[in-house]
Design an enzyme around this catalytic site. Structure first.
Site, PDB file in Angstrom:
ATOM      1  N   SER A  41       0.472  -0.982   0.445  1.00  0.00           N
ATOM      2  CA  SER A  41      -0.509   0.243  -0.333  1.00  0.00           C
ATOM      3  C   SER A  41       1.316   0.521   0.585  1.00  0.00           C
ATOM      4  O   SER A  41       0.634   2.161  -0.201  1.00  0.00           O
ATOM      5  CB  SER A  41      -0.398   0.461   1.128  1.00  0.00           C
ATOM      6  OG  SER A  41      -0.550  -0.538   2.018  1.00  0.00           O
ATOM      7  N   ASP A 327      -1.405   8.604   6.913  1.00  0.00           N
ATOM      8  CA  ASP A 327      -3.368   8.068   7.900  1.00  0.00           C
ATOM      9  C   ASP A 327      -2.801   7.296   9.378  1.00  0.00           C
ATOM     10  O   ASP A 327      -1.701   7.688   9.837  1.00  0.00           O
ATOM     11  CB  ASP A 327      -4.073   7.455   6.832  1.00  0.00           C
ATOM     12  CG  ASP A 327      -3.234   6.299   6.508  1.00  0.00           C
ATOM     13  OD1 ASP A 327      -2.122   6.091   6.172  1.00  0.00           O
ATOM     14  OD2 ASP A 327      -4.312   5.712   5.112  1.00  0.00           O
ATOM     15  N   HIS A 330       0.571   5.673   6.761  1.00  0.00           N
ATOM     16  CA  HIS A 330       1.351   5.384   5.233  1.00  0.00           C
ATOM     17  C   HIS A 330       1.413   6.962   5.750  1.00  0.00           C
ATOM     18  O   HIS A 330       1.301   7.759   6.753  1.00  0.00           O
ATOM     19  CB  HIS A 330       0.560   5.920   4.464  1.00  0.00           C
ATOM     20  CG  HIS A 330      -0.603   3.903   4.292  1.00  0.00           C
ATOM     21  ND1 HIS A 330      -1.830   4.113   4.927  1.00  0.00           N
ATOM     22  CD2 HIS A 330       0.531   3.442   3.595  1.00  0.00           C
ATOM     23  CE1 HIS A 330      -1.770   2.465   4.044  1.00  0.00           C
ATOM     24  NE2 HIS A 330      -1.125   2.370   4.226  1.00  0.00           N
TER      25      HIS A 330
END
Length: 362
Positions: A41, A327, A330
């Site tokens: 991600s 977040d 990340h």
């Protein structure tokens, strides 16, 4: 992207370029024919959008500072590989799931998938994801497409000059070793698990080499003990030294493994990006990098903005360029830009044995 971030990118690029050796780009244009991306991600650009997956970011406020809005990037703006593509003189790399023509793949493809790991079963709590083994299979399909379009010899030459960016391993810890529903931690101590991962990793990178790749940038795992989701597990909001110590054997193994591959695979050039060192430098002196908030996600709920990650249409913080974390898991685009510039221009303390700029011009 936001005006302040553009200015920061420009300033940082100029500062680093002044200390970097001057190397002309290929033909005055792109420094490499293509950029191929493998990972999770941190660099996924939308491959999970159409999967039955809990790991998705194709909704606002993700992409709030990205020109195309929410695309599936787990960030407010650029990822590391977006910035690297720009530095290489290439367009942003499209996700494999959205490529529809050979022309689109000639300058690179992004195969990264949120929740993916080196091990196939890592990240299974999120259901749908594309593990590294499958990402490699997708790359092999791409190689066949390129060979069919331009011929085997031309394809081999093109692939040999292209850059592969590989960033794997985070989910093998966060969404495997550290998860209570996995028995991995009971079966392996940290060193044994690092050894297991890197044996598999070496085989996977060799498979990419056998498919025709020659120039690799392999990123280590960052300082996961300081991300908001981990901070939120401490009532004092402190970094977890235990989590940071977990990944150190893995990073050390990766560096040694890459040295071995450089020696054993003819024509291969593997370089190591020390994400852990860059991240620790930012957290150790955030003000010098332009940050003031290091212990809270810009978009999240609960302690440190890390107990629940960024939800659809949740208002994010206003001054995003001052935040290290976007977040619960990340970094912000501002951090990604710094890491990419360090990878491209940095010295051997950060990217070794050579930086991406030097690698591209070999």
């Amino acid at each position: 992207m936001a005006g302040g971030l553009r200015q920061w990118r420009l300033l940082l690029g100029v500062m680093l370029a002044l200390t970097a050796p001057v190397v002309a780009a290929e033909g005055g244009g792109a420094r490499a024919p293509a950029l191929f991306v493998f990972g999770d991600s941190l660099i996924d650009s939308g491959n999970n959008n159409n999967l039955a997956s809990l790991a998705k970011a194709n909704y606002f406020p993700y992409g709030i500072d990205f020109a195309d809005g929410p695309t599936g990037r787990f960030c407010n703006g650029y990822t590391i590989v977006d910035e690297l593509a720009q530095l290489l003189g290439l367009p942003l790399v499209p996700p494999y799931s959205q490529v529809s023509s050979v022309q689109q793949i000639l300058q690179g493809v992004n195969y990264a998938s949120a929740a993916a790991g080196i091990l196939d079963d890592s990240g299974q709590n999120f259901v749908g994801r594309i593990p590294f083994n499958q990402q490699i299979s997708n790359f092999e399909s791409t190689v066949a497409q390129i060979a069919g379009a331009v011929g085997a010899a031309a394809a081999a030459g093109r692939l040999g000059r292209s850059i592969l960016f590989v960033g794997m391993g985070s989910n093998d810890y966060l969404n495997n070793y550290l998860m209570p529903n996995y028995d991995t931690r009971r079966r392996y101590n940290p060193q044994q698990f690092a050894d297991l991962l890197v044996r598999q990793y070496a085989s996977q990178l060799t498979r990419l080499y056998n498919a025709g790749a020659r120039k690799f940038v392999v990123a280590g795992v960052g300082s996961m003990g300081c991300i908001p989701s981990v901070l939120a597990q401490s009532l004092m909001g402190r970094c977890s030294q235990e989590v940071n110590d977990l990944v150190l054997p893995f990073n050390a193994n990766v560096r040694a493994m890459l040295d071995g591959l450089n020696a054993d695979l003819p024509g291969a050039r593997f370089t190591y990006l020390d994400n852990f060192r860059v991240f620790r430098a930012i957290l150790g002196d955030p003000a010098s990098f332009g940050f003031s908030v290091v212990d809270e996600g810009c978009c999240g709920i609960g302690r440190n903005g890390g107990q629940v990650t960024c939800l659809p249409f949740m208002p994010p913080c206003a001054d995003r360029e001052r935040y290290v974390f976007w977040d619960a898991y990340h970094p912000t685009a501002a951090v990604n830009v710094i890491i990419a510039n360090q990878a491209f221009h940095g010295g051997a303390d950060v990217v070794a044995p050579i930086n991406v700029r030097q690698l591209a011009n070999l």
